[in-house]
Design a protein around this motif. Structure first.
Motif, PDB file in Angstrom:
ATOM      1  N   GLU A 151       1.037   7.384  -9.080  1.00  0.00           N
ATOM      2  CA  GLU A 151      -0.273   7.770  -9.603  1.00  0.00           C
ATOM      3  C   GLU A 151      -0.773   6.851 -10.717  1.00  0.00           C
ATOM      4  OE1 GLU A 151       0.835  11.287 -12.735  1.00  0.00           O
ATOM      5  OE2 GLU A 151       0.682  11.828 -10.619  1.00  0.00           O
ATOM      6  N   HIS A 162      -3.577   1.928  -9.240  1.00  0.00           N
ATOM      7  CA  HIS A 162      -4.826   2.034  -8.486  1.00  0.00           C
ATOM      8  C   HIS A 162      -4.772   0.946  -7.412  1.00  0.00           C
ATOM      9  CE1 HIS A 162      -9.121   2.644  -7.785  1.00  0.00           C
ATOM     10  NE2 HIS A 162      -9.185   1.330  -7.674  1.00  0.00           N
ATOM     11  N   CYS A 163      -4.932   1.350  -6.152  1.00  0.00           N
ATOM     12  CA  CYS A 163      -4.904   0.355  -5.084  1.00  0.00           C
ATOM     13  C   CYS A 163      -6.247   0.316  -4.364  1.00  0.00           C
ATOM     14  CB  CYS A 163      -3.757   0.589  -4.123  1.00  0.00           C
ATOM     15  SG  CYS A 163      -3.703   2.193  -3.348  1.00  0.00           S
ATOM     16  N   LEU A 219       0.833  -1.199   0.000  1.00  0.00           N
ATOM     17  CA  LEU A 219       0.000   0.000   0.000  1.00  0.00           C
ATOM     18  C   LEU A 219       0.874   1.257   0.000  1.00  0.00           C
ATOM     19  CD1 LEU A 219      -2.769   1.423   0.169  1.00  0.00           C
ATOM     20  CD2 LEU A 219      -2.546   1.273   2.674  1.00  0.00           C
ATOM     21  N   SER A 220       1.900   1.275   0.828  1.00  0.00           N
ATOM     22  CA  SER A 220       2.781   2.448   0.897  1.00  0.00           C
ATOM     23  C   SER A 220       3.409   2.756  -0.450  1.00  0.00           C
ATOM     24  CB  SER A 220       3.889   2.211   1.931  1.00  0.00           C
ATOM     25  OG  SER A 220       3.348   2.134   3.214  1.00  0.00           O
ATOM     26  N   GLU A 251       0.560   3.798  -3.160  1.00  0.00           N
ATOM     27  CA  GLU A 251       0.006   5.139  -2.951  1.00  0.00           C
ATOM     28  C   GLU A 251       0.919   6.242  -3.489  1.00  0.00           C
ATOM     29  OE1 GLU A 251      -2.940   5.031   0.865  1.00  0.00           O
ATOM     30  OE2 GLU A 251      -0.791   5.133   1.293  1.00  0.00           O
ATOM     31  N   GLN A 252       2.189   5.941  -3.648  1.00  0.00           N
ATOM     32  CA  GLN A 252       3.143   6.937  -4.150  1.00  0.00           C
ATOM     33  C   GLN A 252       3.196   6.998  -5.675  1.00  0.00           C
ATOM     34  OE1 GLN A 252       4.601   8.984  -1.905  1.00  0.00           O
ATOM     35  NE2 GLN A 252       3.368   7.830  -0.448  1.00  0.00           N
TER      36      GLN A 252
END
Length: 140
Positions: free
Chosen positions: A83, A86-87, A76-77, A80-81
């Protein structure tokens, strides 16, 4: 995000310590959420020769992989960085709720750092998703 099976890859990664029922619940919820949030990921309905309708399915394979809970958080980390990725995180908190209203109340009163993830769905460029998940084993 608009899904293109020629460019994109998707996967679901589940905490290897979840029991089978909770693992399948997490994977199915993420899959449903993918269908809602990512355009063009589900193809059109198909008909058999005898005109039985078969609802559209995802345009590409959707492997379900397993790893540690910490690794799910790490994914996730990283995601999220970026673009282009899509998570779709899925929490233990969600699995502990009996209704969607309860889920809303509890998640709205919880700081995200306190929310443990049990699974994550990832969709993005093939090379990036493979780099993140290519070393993880299939859920079995």
């Amino acid at each position: 995000m608009k899904f293109d099976a020629k460019k994109h890859k998707c996967t679901i990664v589940v905490d290897q310590d979840l029991n089978v029922g909770l693992s399948m619940n997490a994977a199915s919820v993420i899959g449903i959420s993918f269908g809602k949030t990512i355009s063009n990921i589900v193809g059109p309905d198909m008909q058999s020769q005898d005109d039985v309708n078969y609802p559209g399915v995802i345009y590409s394979p959707l492997p379900v992989l397993k790893t540690t809970r910490k690794s799910v958080m790490d994914l996730l980390s990283v995601a999220e960085q970026d673009e282009e990725i899509h998570c779709m995180p899925f929490s233990a908190l969600a699995q502990s709720c009996k209704t969607y209203d309860e889920y809303g109340e509890r998640i709205n009163s919880t700081n995200s750092e306190s929310i443990e993830l049990v699974a994550i769905g990832l969709v993005g460029p093939k090379k990036k998703i493979t780099k993140l998940t290519g070393n993880l084993p299939l859920y079995n």
